[in-house]
Scaffold this active site. Structure first.
Site, PDB file in Angstrom:
ATOM      1  N   ASP A 165       6.255  14.504   1.266  1.00 29.37           N
ATOM      2  CA  ASP A 165       6.542  14.004   2.624  1.00 29.37           C
ATOM      3  C   ASP A 165       7.412  14.984   3.394  1.00 29.37           C
ATOM      4  O   ASP A 165       8.413  15.485   2.849  1.00 29.37           O
ATOM      5  CB  ASP A 165       7.333  12.688   2.534  1.00 29.37           C
ATOM      6  CG  ASP A 165       6.452  11.463   2.620  1.00 29.37           C
ATOM      7  OD1 ASP A 165       5.238  11.593   2.866  1.00 29.37           O
ATOM      8  OD2 ASP A 165       7.002  10.349   2.433  1.00 29.37           O
ATOM      9  N   ASP A 187       9.310  10.169   0.977  1.00 30.62           N
ATOM     10  CA  ASP A 187      10.709  10.109   1.425  1.00 30.62           C
ATOM     11  C   ASP A 187      11.303   8.725   1.141  1.00 30.62           C
ATOM     12  O   ASP A 187      12.492   8.485   1.394  1.00 30.62           O
ATOM     13  CB  ASP A 187      10.859  10.530   2.893  1.00 30.62           C
ATOM     14  CG  ASP A 187      10.101   9.627   3.846  1.00 30.62           C
ATOM     15  OD1 ASP A 187       9.381   8.719   3.385  1.00 30.62           O
ATOM     16  OD2 ASP A 187      10.221   9.851   5.072  1.00 30.62           O
ATOM     17  N   GLU A 206      -0.345   2.038   5.922  1.00 31.56           N
ATOM     18  CA  GLU A 206       0.705   1.171   5.351  1.00 31.56           C
ATOM     19  C   GLU A 206       0.877  -0.095   6.192  1.00 31.56           C
ATOM     20  O   GLU A 206       0.824  -0.046   7.439  1.00 31.56           O
ATOM     21  CB  GLU A 206       2.046   1.931   5.276  1.00 31.56           C
ATOM     22  CG  GLU A 206       3.159   1.036   4.710  1.00 31.56           C
ATOM     23  CD  GLU A 206       4.420   1.770   4.288  1.00 31.56           C
ATOM     24  OE1 GLU A 206       4.470   3.010   4.391  1.00 31.56           O
ATOM     25  OE2 GLU A 206       5.363   1.070   3.862  1.00 31.56           O
TER      26      GLU A 206
HETATM   27  O1  KIV Z   1       7.613   7.520   1.246  1.00 34.12           O
HETATM   28  C1  KIV Z   1       6.725   6.989   0.565  1.00 34.12           C
HETATM   29  O2  KIV Z   1       6.867   6.748  -0.638  1.00 34.12           O
HETATM   30  C2  KIV Z   1       5.472   6.668   1.227  1.00 34.12           C
HETATM   31  C3  KIV Z   1       4.532   5.750   0.508  1.00 34.12           C
HETATM   32  C4  KIV Z   1       5.086   4.401   0.483  1.00 34.12           C
HETATM   33  C5  KIV Z   1       3.168   5.803   1.073  1.00 34.12           C
HETATM   34  O3  KIV Z   1       5.237   7.083   2.314  1.00 34.12           O
END
Ligand code: KIV
Length: 279
Positions: free
Chosen positions: A88, A49, A187
């Site tokens: 996501d 996301d 993260e």
């Molecule tokens: O939204 C995203 O790209 C992520 C990564 C940074 C792990 O969650």
């Protein structure tokens, strides 16, 4: 029938089995062409996301909708034949209840062809992860710095600095593994904390601003390519400066058009010798 066998897509159990093995290579992707180019080189493509910030220009991931994730998820699946593709679940599409999460995840799985979903959250979301995995939805968890919780955290800050924060992240990661997540993104987590979690957790950890000891690494593709100009987090290594190349290409095109150097005759449709033109 073609004698060439199509490459088989890497599955979530295969990612799970990489615990303690060769590092898992993961990048984000949001479009078909980018997926095509990354697919031969990565194990996992994450339709993050983060697209809300790097593609749509929002200042956080919060305005991203499920429909946006589905459109980009389907585009990435169309471009990748080998990498495992995970999408996501965006803010507000899974936090209310396990049933809401299942409804959103089922749409993602059915409408994109992705192999699983990723959700942010620790202990509090463990019941949801269990609910999803028991109903056929592979889940990658995401703990530590959780961008969807930016308003609770008060900013995009690394976590695990105090003993209490370190204990909480460890507990969150353990709860997600115990609930059935096949992998977990760590993260913005202090290096020793991420290392210790990786050493004890039974599932692979995929680090971003975490530790070289993690079982895999992920970065946002626009950061890697130098395409996102708002800011570059400390944990990013840029492997190209595509953003500068775009600016230079646009400037050259503009100069050519203004000087009437483009289009040249080679770019024009000319009448054939018989007088016919091809449209
Ligand atoms: O939204 C995203 O790209 C992520 C990564 C940074 C792990 O969650």
């Amino acid at each position: 029938m073609s004698a060439v066998k199509a490459a088989k897509r890497i599955s979530t159990p295969q990612i799970r089995a990489r615990k303690g093995q060769e590092p898992i290579v993961c990048l984000t992707a949001y479009t078909t062409e980018m997926a095509r180019r990354l697919d031969p080189h990565v194990d996992l493509l994450l339709v993050g996301d983060s697209l809300g910030m790097v593609i749509y220009g929002f200042d956080s991931t919060l305005p991203v909708t499920l429909d946006m994730m589905i459109a980009h998820g389907a585009a990435v699946v169309r471009g990748a034949s080998r990498a495992c593709v995970i999408v996501d679940l965006p803010f507000g599409s899974y936090q209310a209840s396990p049933e809401q999460a299942f409804h959103s995840a089922a749409r993602v799985m059915a409408e994109t062809g992705a192999s699983g979903v990723k959700i942010e959250g620790g202990e509090a979301l463990a019941e949801t992860v269990r609910f999803l995995t028991q109903r056929g939805v592979p889940v990658c968890a995401h703990v530590g710095l959780m961008p969807q919780a930016v308003n609770v955290a008060g900013g995009f800050k690394a976590t695990g600095r105090s003993d209490e924060e370190a204990r909480q992240i460890t507990h969150d990661a353990e709860a997600m593994a115990e609930a059935g997540a096949f992998a977990i993104v760590l993260e913005g987590t202090l290096e020793p904390v991420a290392r210790a979690i990786t050493e004890t957790l039974p599932i692979p950890t995929i680090g971003i601003g975490a530790s070289p000891a993690c079982d895999g690494q992920v970065l946002v593709i626009d950061d890697v390519l130098g395409l996102y100009s708002e800011f570059t987090p400390k944990f990013v290594k840029r492997y190209a400066e595509i953003g500068n190349q775009i600016s230079e290409a646009a400037a050259s095109y503009a100069a050519d058009v203004r000087a009437r150097r483009f289009p040249a005759m080679e770019h024009c449709f000319l009448p054939k010798s018989g007088g016919q033109s091809r449209s």
